[in-house]
Design a protein around this motif. Sequence first.
Motif, PDB file in Angstrom:
ATOM      1  N   ARG A  17       0.798  -1.228   0.000  1.00 56.93           N
ATOM      2  CA  ARG A  17       0.000   0.000   0.000  1.00 56.93           C
ATOM      3  C   ARG A  17       0.835   1.285   0.000  1.00 56.93           C
ATOM      4  O   ARG A  17       0.279   2.369  -0.029  1.00 56.93           O
ATOM      5  CB  ARG A  17      -0.925   0.006   1.205  1.00 56.93           C
ATOM      6  N   VAL A  18       2.158   1.176   0.023  1.00 56.30           N
ATOM      7  CA  VAL A  18       3.016   2.367   0.027  1.00 56.30           C
ATOM      8  C   VAL A  18       2.924   3.045  -1.339  1.00 56.30           C
ATOM      9  O   VAL A  18       3.117   2.400  -2.370  1.00 56.30           O
ATOM     10  CB  VAL A  18       4.476   2.001   0.366  1.00 56.30           C
ATOM     11  N   PRO A  19       2.621   4.357  -1.373  1.00 50.72           N
ATOM     12  CA  PRO A  19       2.496   5.039  -2.661  1.00 50.72           C
ATOM     13  C   PRO A  19       3.863   5.324  -3.291  1.00 50.72           C
ATOM     14  O   PRO A  19       4.858   5.515  -2.595  1.00 50.72           O
ATOM     15  CB  PRO A  19       1.777   6.345  -2.305  1.00 50.72           C
ATOM     16  N   ASP A  20       3.876   5.353  -4.600  1.00 59.65           N
ATOM     17  CA  ASP A  20       5.076   5.744  -5.333  1.00 59.65           C
ATOM     18  C   ASP A  20       5.276   7.244  -5.123  1.00 59.65           C
ATOM     19  O   ASP A  20       4.320   8.013  -5.238  1.00 59.65           O
ATOM     20  CB  ASP A  20       4.911   5.422  -6.825  1.00 59.65           C
ATOM     21  N   PRO A  21       6.494   7.709  -4.834  1.00 58.08           N
ATOM     22  CA  PRO A  21       6.703   9.138  -4.584  1.00 58.08           C
ATOM     23  C   PRO A  21       6.518  10.031  -5.819  1.00 58.08           C
ATOM     24  O   PRO A  21       6.181  11.199  -5.678  1.00 58.08           O
ATOM     25  CB  PRO A  21       8.132   9.218  -4.049  1.00 58.08           C
ATOM     26  N   GLU A  22       6.712   9.492  -7.011  1.00 59.66           N
ATOM     27  CA  GLU A  22       6.566  10.303  -8.226  1.00 59.66           C
ATOM     28  C   GLU A  22       5.193  10.170  -8.867  1.00 59.66           C
ATOM     29  O   GLU A  22       4.739  11.083  -9.549  1.00 59.66           O
ATOM     30  CB  GLU A  22       7.644   9.928  -9.247  1.00 59.66           C
ATOM     31  N   ALA A  29       3.155  -1.732  -5.280  1.00 63.59           N
ATOM     32  CA  ALA A  29       2.677  -2.996  -5.876  1.00 63.59           C
ATOM     33  C   ALA A  29       2.103  -2.739  -7.264  1.00 63.59           C
ATOM     34  O   ALA A  29       2.357  -3.501  -8.202  1.00 63.59           O
ATOM     35  CB  ALA A  29       1.639  -3.649  -4.970  1.00 63.59           C
ATOM     36  N   ASP A  30       1.320  -1.652  -7.438  1.00 60.05           N
ATOM     37  CA  ASP A  30       0.776  -1.304  -8.754  1.00 60.05           C
ATOM     38  C   ASP A  30       1.901  -1.105  -9.764  1.00 60.05           C
ATOM     39  O   ASP A  30       1.807  -1.515 -10.918  1.00 60.05           O
ATOM     40  CB  ASP A  30      -0.018   0.007  -8.704  1.00 60.05           C
ATOM     41  N   LEU A  34       7.707  -3.587  -5.951  1.00 57.74           N
ATOM     42  CA  LEU A  34       7.762  -4.390  -4.735  1.00 57.74           C
ATOM     43  C   LEU A  34       7.839  -5.847  -5.150  1.00 57.74           C
ATOM     44  O   LEU A  34       6.884  -6.413  -5.678  1.00 57.74           O
ATOM     45  CB  LEU A  34       6.535  -4.144  -3.856  1.00 57.74           C
ATOM     46  N   ARG A  35       8.998  -6.466  -4.927  1.00 60.45           N
ATOM     47  CA  ARG A  35       9.220  -7.826  -5.407  1.00 60.45           C
ATOM     48  C   ARG A  35       8.805  -8.888  -4.408  1.00 60.45           C
ATOM     49  O   ARG A  35       8.264  -9.917  -4.773  1.00 60.45           O
ATOM     50  CB  ARG A  35      10.701  -8.018  -5.753  1.00 60.45           C
ATOM     51  N   ALA A  36       9.104  -8.654  -3.128  1.00 57.47           N
ATOM     52  CA  ALA A  36       8.790  -9.669  -2.119  1.00 57.47           C
ATOM     53  C   ALA A  36       8.856  -9.035  -0.736  1.00 57.47           C
ATOM     54  O   ALA A  36       9.552  -8.046  -0.527  1.00 57.47           O
ATOM     55  CB  ALA A  36       9.782 -10.827  -2.198  1.00 57.47           C
ATOM     56  N   TRP A  92       5.620  -4.844 -15.830  1.00 58.44           N
ATOM     57  CA  TRP A  92       5.267  -5.240 -14.471  1.00 58.44           C
ATOM     58  C   TRP A  92       4.218  -4.320 -13.846  1.00 58.44           C
ATOM     59  O   TRP A  92       3.715  -4.616 -12.762  1.00 58.44           O
ATOM     60  CB  TRP A  92       6.501  -5.278 -13.586  1.00 58.44           C
ATOM     61  N   ILE A  93       3.904  -3.218 -14.485  1.00 58.46           N
ATOM     62  CA  ILE A  93       2.823  -2.369 -13.970  1.00 58.46           C
ATOM     63  C   ILE A  93       1.532  -3.167 -14.094  1.00 58.46           C
ATOM     64  O   ILE A  93       1.212  -3.688 -15.162  1.00 58.46           O
ATOM     65  CB  ILE A  93       2.720  -1.039 -14.744  1.00 58.46           C
TER      66      ILE A  93
END
Length: 171
Positions: A17-22, A29-30, A34-36, A92-93
């Motif tokens: 659930r951590v948002p991408d900063p950009e 995850a979107d 985040l691999r593992a 991977w998106i």
Amino acid sequence: MVTTLADTRRAQHIAERVPDPELPMLTLADLGVLRAVTIAADGTVVASLTPTYSGCPAMAEMRAGVAARLREAGFDRVAIRTVLDPPWTSDWITATGRRKLAEHGIAPPLAAPMRPGGPVPLNLSPTRRTVACPRCASVDTEETSRFAATSCKALWRCLTCREPFEYVKEI
């Protein structure tokens, strides 16, 4: 320290659930970085991230964001690993991530070019893309600048609705 599958799932759920900063409309995850998330025998939560490209300036913020969220959730020991192999690809998106980009007026990337093992062939011809406008879906668009606010995006303009938009480059 004994950890359970529930602990690992909770840590994974928090990190996802951590948002991408950009691109804050996307989670890590979107974006597919985040691999593992695992928990080591000593109780350390280990989150593995792959940068979108070498030298991505957002990686420091991604690492800090994941570590902070996990600590806020009560995980005292947190380690963030950077995983470079295999390298990230815009493929991977997730479908959800692509939908969120379009909903925010950013064209999601096209399919990444196939990269067979060995050297990458050099193509000196201009790359021809058909990028649909995220506002009106027209494919009558043109690239106006190969670089936008971040290195991973380009600026485009729709010739139908006349609106400018960003395009996430395929990698």
